[in-house]
Design a protein around this motif. Structure first.
Motif, PDB file in Angstrom:
ATOM      1  N   MET A   1     -42.915 -21.127  51.152  1.00  0.00           N
ATOM      2  CA  MET A   1     -42.102 -21.987  52.012  1.00  0.00           C
ATOM      3  C   MET A   1     -41.314 -23.049  51.249  1.00  0.00           C
ATOM      4  SD  MET A   1     -42.108 -21.017  55.093  1.00  0.00           S
ATOM      5  CE  MET A   1     -41.450 -22.426  55.945  1.00  0.00           C
ATOM      6  N   TYR A   2     -41.833 -23.548  50.146  1.00  0.00           N
ATOM      7  CA  TYR A   2     -41.181 -24.632  49.411  1.00  0.00           C
ATOM      8  C   TYR A   2     -41.078 -24.283  47.919  1.00  0.00           C
ATOM      9  CZ  TYR A   2     -42.331 -26.895  53.781  1.00  0.00           C
ATOM     10  OH  TYR A   2     -42.454 -27.178  55.115  1.00  0.00           O
ATOM     11  N   PRO A   3     -40.290 -23.248  47.606  1.00  0.00           N
ATOM     12  CA  PRO A   3     -40.203 -22.824  46.206  1.00  0.00           C
ATOM     13  C   PRO A   3     -39.358 -23.792  45.373  1.00  0.00           C
ATOM     14  CG  PRO A   3     -38.669 -21.584  47.533  1.00  0.00           C
ATOM     15  CD  PRO A   3     -39.467 -22.432  48.484  1.00  0.00           C
ATOM     16  N   PRO A   4     -39.619 -23.840  44.057  1.00  0.00           N
ATOM     17  CA  PRO A   4     -38.762 -24.661  43.192  1.00  0.00           C
ATOM     18  C   PRO A   4     -37.358 -24.059  43.113  1.00  0.00           C
ATOM     19  CG  PRO A   4     -40.411 -23.472  41.913  1.00  0.00           C
ATOM     20  CD  PRO A   4     -40.701 -23.205  43.357  1.00  0.00           C
ATOM     21  N   PRO A   5     -36.342 -24.868  42.807  1.00  0.00           N
ATOM     22  CA  PRO A   5     -34.948 -24.401  42.800  1.00  0.00           C
ATOM     23  C   PRO A   5     -34.710 -23.148  41.953  1.00  0.00           C
ATOM     24  CG  PRO A   5     -34.999 -26.777  42.616  1.00  0.00           C
ATOM     25  CD  PRO A   5     -36.421 -26.311  42.530  1.00  0.00           C
ATOM     26  N   LEU A   6     -35.312 -23.064  40.769  1.00  0.00           N
ATOM     27  CA  LEU A   6     -35.104 -21.873  39.938  1.00  0.00           C
ATOM     28  C   LEU A   6     -35.634 -20.609  40.605  1.00  0.00           C
ATOM     29  CD1 LEU A   6     -35.706 -23.086  36.271  1.00  0.00           C
ATOM     30  CD2 LEU A   6     -33.549 -22.425  37.358  1.00  0.00           C
ATOM     31  N   GLU A   7     -36.713 -20.732  41.359  1.00  0.00           N
ATOM     32  CA  GLU A   7     -37.264 -19.580  42.077  1.00  0.00           C
ATOM     33  C   GLU A   7     -36.311 -19.150  43.195  1.00  0.00           C
ATOM     34  OE1 GLU A   7     -39.742 -16.445  42.854  1.00  0.00           O
ATOM     35  OE2 GLU A   7     -39.859 -17.826  41.169  1.00  0.00           O
ATOM     36  N   VAL A   8     -35.681 -20.120  43.853  1.00  0.00           N
ATOM     37  CA  VAL A   8     -34.711 -19.806  44.910  1.00  0.00           C
ATOM     38  C   VAL A   8     -33.518 -19.045  44.319  1.00  0.00           C
ATOM     39  CG1 VAL A   8     -33.103 -20.793  46.597  1.00  0.00           C
ATOM     40  CG2 VAL A   8     -35.406 -21.733  46.372  1.00  0.00           C
ATOM     41  N   ILE A   9     -32.988 -19.537  43.197  1.00  0.00           N
ATOM     42  CA  ILE A   9     -31.856 -18.853  42.555  1.00  0.00           C
ATOM     43  C   ILE A   9     -32.268 -17.457  42.112  1.00  0.00           C
ATOM     44  CG2 ILE A   9     -30.318 -18.867  40.542  1.00  0.00           C
ATOM     45  CD1 ILE A   9     -30.080 -21.894  40.896  1.00  0.00           C
TER      46      ILE A   9
END
Length: 165
Positions: free
Chosen positions: A116-124
């Motif tokens: 639910m709250y991934p770090p930005p690099l994981e989102v990219i």
């Protein structure tokens, strides 16, 4: 002869992950436009059949001046969830010629894949995987013979589907 003098190494500029992602968006827009030209389609369901038993549904959810929102899927549900699998929700930015896969369902949802709250690099990274998948899927559909010429408008879309995009 002596020592080797300093060797000049040509530096190749590296593309950032965000730059790479924007490149995927541009490639996918070109593929999608060549395949189905979604910006020219009316809101509603459009089906493509090439006789291989894997009919494709192009659900045009919204048409705006500069964007088109759609869902691309096969006309077959996942036997466990009842959701069309695979499916991809796409947003086409027609003015900038970018196509972004905003959500993909390939056996599981993004929350199950990255939390639910991934770090930005994981989102990219997740967006890169979704859009790489989209590019390969669009290539496959073109190879199978799907395209604007095989599309038939088959009806309206449910309001619930339009609101999930």
């Amino acid at each position: 002869m002596g020592s080797i003098s300093s060797v000049r190494v040509a530096r190749i500029p590296r593309l950032s992950r965000l730059g790479w992602l924007m490149g995927l968006y541009a490639e996918n827009h070109a593929r999608l436009q060549a395949l189905f030209d979604p910006a020219s389609l009316a809101r509603g369901r459009h089906d493509s059949s090439v006789g291989d038993g894997l009919d494709v549904c192009v659900d045009i959810l919204e048409q705006h001046r500069f964007t088109t929102e759609l869902r691309l899927t096969y006309a077959m549900p996942d036997p466990v969830t009842g959701e069309p699998d695979p499916s991809a929700y796409l947003r086409l930015y027609n003015d900038t010629r970018q196509a972004e896969a905003t959500h993909c369902y390939v056996g599981r949802r993004w929350q199950d894949a990255i939390g639910m709250y991934p770090p930005p690099l994981e989102v990219i990274g997740h967006r890169m995987r979704m859009n790489t998948f989209l590019g390969k899927w669009l290539e496959y559909l073109a190879e199978q013979g799907h395209g604007a010429g095989t599309l038939q408008r088959t009806g309206e879309i449910s309001e619930g589907l339009a609101k999930t995009a």
